[in-house]
Design a protein around this motif. Structure first.
Motif, PDB file in Angstrom:
ATOM      1  N   ASP A 278      41.954  32.368   3.414  1.00 39.04           N
ATOM      2  CA  ASP A 278      42.026  32.946   2.076  1.00 39.04           C
ATOM      3  C   ASP A 278      42.412  34.417   2.071  1.00 39.04           C
ATOM      4  O   ASP A 278      42.670  34.979   1.006  1.00 39.04           O
ATOM      5  N   ASP A 279      42.413  35.036   3.232  1.00 37.64           N
ATOM      6  CA  ASP A 279      42.907  36.411   3.331  1.00 37.64           C
ATOM      7  C   ASP A 279      44.376  36.376   3.733  1.00 37.64           C
ATOM      8  O   ASP A 279      44.829  35.454   4.416  1.00 37.64           O
ATOM      9  N   LEU A 280      45.112  37.402   3.337  1.00 38.87           N
ATOM     10  CA  LEU A 280      46.537  37.429   3.639  1.00 38.87           C
ATOM     11  C   LEU A 280      46.780  37.436   5.154  1.00 38.87           C
ATOM     12  O   LEU A 280      46.052  38.077   5.910  1.00 38.87           O
ATOM     13  N   MET A 281      47.821  36.716   5.568  1.00 34.72           N
ATOM     14  CA  MET A 281      48.126  36.573   6.992  1.00 34.72           C
ATOM     15  C   MET A 281      49.631  36.543   7.191  1.00 34.72           C
ATOM     16  O   MET A 281      50.363  35.890   6.442  1.00 34.72           O
ATOM     17  N   ALA A 282      50.093  37.265   8.205  1.00 38.70           N
ATOM     18  CA  ALA A 282      51.502  37.203   8.580  1.00 38.70           C
ATOM     19  C   ALA A 282      51.780  35.865   9.264  1.00 38.70           C
ATOM     20  O   ALA A 282      50.932  35.356  10.005  1.00 38.70           O
ATOM     21  N   PRO A 283      52.960  35.261   9.057  1.00 41.82           N
ATOM     22  CA  PRO A 283      53.234  33.939   9.640  1.00 41.82           C
ATOM     23  C   PRO A 283      53.073  33.871  11.150  1.00 41.82           C
ATOM     24  O   PRO A 283      52.681  32.821  11.680  1.00 41.82           O
ATOM     25  N   TYR A 284      53.342  34.962  11.866  1.00 44.57           N
ATOM     26  CA  TYR A 284      53.258  34.872  13.331  1.00 44.57           C
ATOM     27  C   TYR A 284      51.831  34.676  13.832  1.00 44.57           C
ATOM     28  O   TYR A 284      51.607  34.294  14.991  1.00 44.57           O
ATOM     29  N   LEU A 285      50.839  34.903  12.974  1.00 47.69           N
ATOM     30  CA  LEU A 285      49.442  34.751  13.353  1.00 47.69           C
ATOM     31  C   LEU A 285      48.871  33.377  13.030  1.00 47.69           C
ATOM     32  O   LEU A 285      47.722  33.068  13.385  1.00 47.69           O
ATOM     33  N   ALA A 286      49.647  32.529  12.354  1.00 48.56           N
ATOM     34  CA  ALA A 286      49.185  31.172  12.054  1.00 48.56           C
ATOM     35  C   ALA A 286      49.019  30.400  13.350  1.00 48.56           C
ATOM     36  O   ALA A 286      49.784  30.574  14.299  1.00 48.56           O
ATOM     37  N   ALA A 287      48.026  29.504  13.395  1.00 49.11           N
ATOM     38  CA  ALA A 287      47.697  28.852  14.658  1.00 49.11           C
ATOM     39  C   ALA A 287      47.346  27.385  14.464  1.00 49.11           C
ATOM     40  O   ALA A 287      46.777  26.996  13.440  1.00 49.11           O
TER      41      ALA A 287
END
Length: 537
Positions: A278-287
């Motif tokens: 629910d917090d903003l995340m850059a795509p490269y950090l998705a796992a």
């Protein structure tokens, strides 16, 4: 990110821990991106310093991850600044203007939320995916670009209506039936399938990045370009979004991801786990993590869940040693909160692969480690990235020192605080090593130096220590907190950091930092005295 390898010093970034694959095996299956490109964190260099080891020897399996068996031998190479501008310049709408990666990211829209549904076969290493991108147009859109490498796209829908699409290099090009006006919200649904092919990124020469499938275990390490190997996105830190990641796997396996596990069901021998970031995340950090893992909760507060995942295959001795290594997390969080302010997300933890990696990676809220990166400093490094790198992220990959230098220095501060090491002695040895290695200035790196350990980790860390010595504890930590608070949840750059330094410490402190960031030669001292002018009151 941080990298480690047997007999070698920790390299690249402790925040994106890098895998210890053998060079020969790494060549077997890869994805090579076209002439404009991407990035990750960790360069391993010989250790010439007597600093304490950053890893802890644990009685865990010593198998090293070799290149996973893959069904394809094709390669995608991500070009950085292209040699042939006439053929490599991205078309209008493709590319977010990054100085290192012209093709990464896209313009014309802001993503607000990603909804991913992934049916994963970890043995075959295949996925069947459906990604829905929720976005707002920032200009009139007649064409929409997404970053996607490999995989076969079957259908694309815009606001529920099937539309035409095409592929060019690492771009998925979507043609809405009608122009989308600026300010309008819209959705794009992409159905795709196949075996993800990892990317050879010009900034990450030591390993291909993205989706890893190793002996039935799946994990992702994307920094900076690899997320496009498994879902379509606006693949640049300047467009952060919230995420729902739904992973379906065989019933006996665990499926973990970012944020909080909000639902888990079993149907027809398949387990579906739904994770919410629910917090903003850059795509490269998705796992995505899939395998036989045990979940272990640590002492948590009402506002923060701390949980780890460890291999289910460990012996009791290995299991206890691994949990003991991870037990430092709550105390480390409290230590960094005392320096920087509240932990930025709802959860944190570590997932440990059942084999050795050559790196660690700070995937948001659930950092990735191999069995050999469970030393307290590496754990602290990846944790520190949750503040610097994940919550506050660089707007251009050329400023990577703001991630790795900060996390590296904070991990040394933690080492001194917890283990009683002499910080000044450690920094003196680091300066000696940086000087001997001729460490490049971290503010003037090329894309090939994205995770150069001596420049981006060691000399960047020394930059901060020199500033620390110059201004003292109170002002230094005021600078860190002000820099963090001013960009939390968003992006930043070197100029913004220097503006904070000037406001709180004066022009002389800025000159000192700039000398460390940009001078060709490594400065000979750590800033005991002002290089030009006194600190302003």
């Amino acid at each position: 990110m941080r990298g480690v390898a047997p007999g070698l010093a920790i390299a690249a970034a402790v925040a994106l821990a890098i895998s210890a694959c053998s060079a020969a095996d790494v060549e077997r299956a890869e994805t090579t991106l076209p002439p404009p490109a991407m990035t990750t964190t960790a360069v391993v260099v010989p250790s010439t310093t007597a600093a304490p080891p950053l890893t802890t020897a644990l009685p865990v399996p010593t198998t090293t991850v070799a290149e996973p068996e893959e069904s394809t031998t094709s390669t995608t190479t991500l070009p950085a600044v292209p040699e042939d501008e006439s053929t490599a310049v991205p078309p209008p709408g493709a590319g977010a203007g990054d100085s290192f990666y012209p093709w990464l990211g896209n313009s014309g829209y802001d993503v607000t939320h990603y909804d991913l549904s992934l049916d994963v076969d970890p043995v075959a290493n295949t996925i069947d995916g459906l990604t829905t991108v929720h976005a707002v147009a920032t200009e009139d859109l007649t064409t929409i670009y997404f970053d996607l490498s490999g995989l076969e796209v079957s259908t694309v829908k815009v606001d529920g209506v099937p539309v035409g699409f095409a592929r060019e290099r690492v771009e998925l090009i979507v043609q809405p039936t009608e122009s989308i006006p600026a300010g309008a919200s819209f959705t794009v649904e992409v159905a795709y399938a196949g075996t993800p092919e990892r990317i050879r990124d010009p900034g990450v020469p030591f390993v291909r990045i993205g989706w890893f499938g190793v002996n039935g275990v799946v994990f992702t390490s994307n920094e900076p370009s690899g997320s496009m190997t498994w879902f379509p996105s606006n693949n640049h830190p300047t467009d952060k979004a919230t995420f729902t990641i739904r992973i379906t796997v065989p019933e006996h396996l665990t499926a973990a991801s970012n944020g909080l596990l909000v639902d888990e069901i079993v149907l027809n021998d398949r387990r579906t786990a739904t994770w919410q970031m629910d917090d903003l995340m850059a795509p490269y950090l998705a796992a995505v993590y899939v395998g036989e893992f045990e979940r272990h909760a640590q002492a948590s507060r009402d506002d923060l869940l701390i949980r780890d995942y460890i291999p289910g295959s460990l012996s009791e001795l290995e299991r206890q040693a691994t949990l003991e290594a991870l037990s430092i997390t709550p105390g480390a969080i409290e230590y960094f909160e005392g320096l920087l302010g509240p932990y930025p997300f709802d959860a944190y933890g570590t997932i440990v692969m059942p084999f050795t990696l050559g790196f660690a990676m700070e995937n948001q809220t659930l950092s990735l480690h191999g069995t050999q990166t469970l030393g307290s400093q590496i754990i602290a490094h990846e944790l520190a990235h949750q503040w610097f790198g994940n919550s506050v992220t660089v707007a251009d990959w050329s400023d990577i020192w703001l991630h790795e230098g900060f996390a590296h220095y904070l991990s040394f501060l933690y080492l001194a605080e917890v283990q009683g090491e002499d910080l000044e002695a450690l920094m003196a040895r680091e300066l000696e090593t940086a000087t001997f290695a001729g460490a490049a200035p971290p503010g003037g790196i090329t894309v090939a130096q994205l995770f150069d350990f001596n420049a981006v980790y060691r000399r960047a860390m020394l930059t901060l220590h020199a500033l620390h010595r110059r201004v003292g504890d109170d002002v230094f930590f005021d600078i860190l907190r002000r820099h963090y608070e001013s960009s939390a949840g968003g992006t930043t750059n070197t100029a913004e950091f220097l503006a904070v330094v000037e406001e709180l410490a004066g022009a002389g402190a800025v000159e000192l930092v700039e000398m460390w960031l940009y001078d060709t030669e490594v400065p000979s001292t750590l800033g005991d005295s002002p290089p030009v002018s006194e600190i302003t009151e």
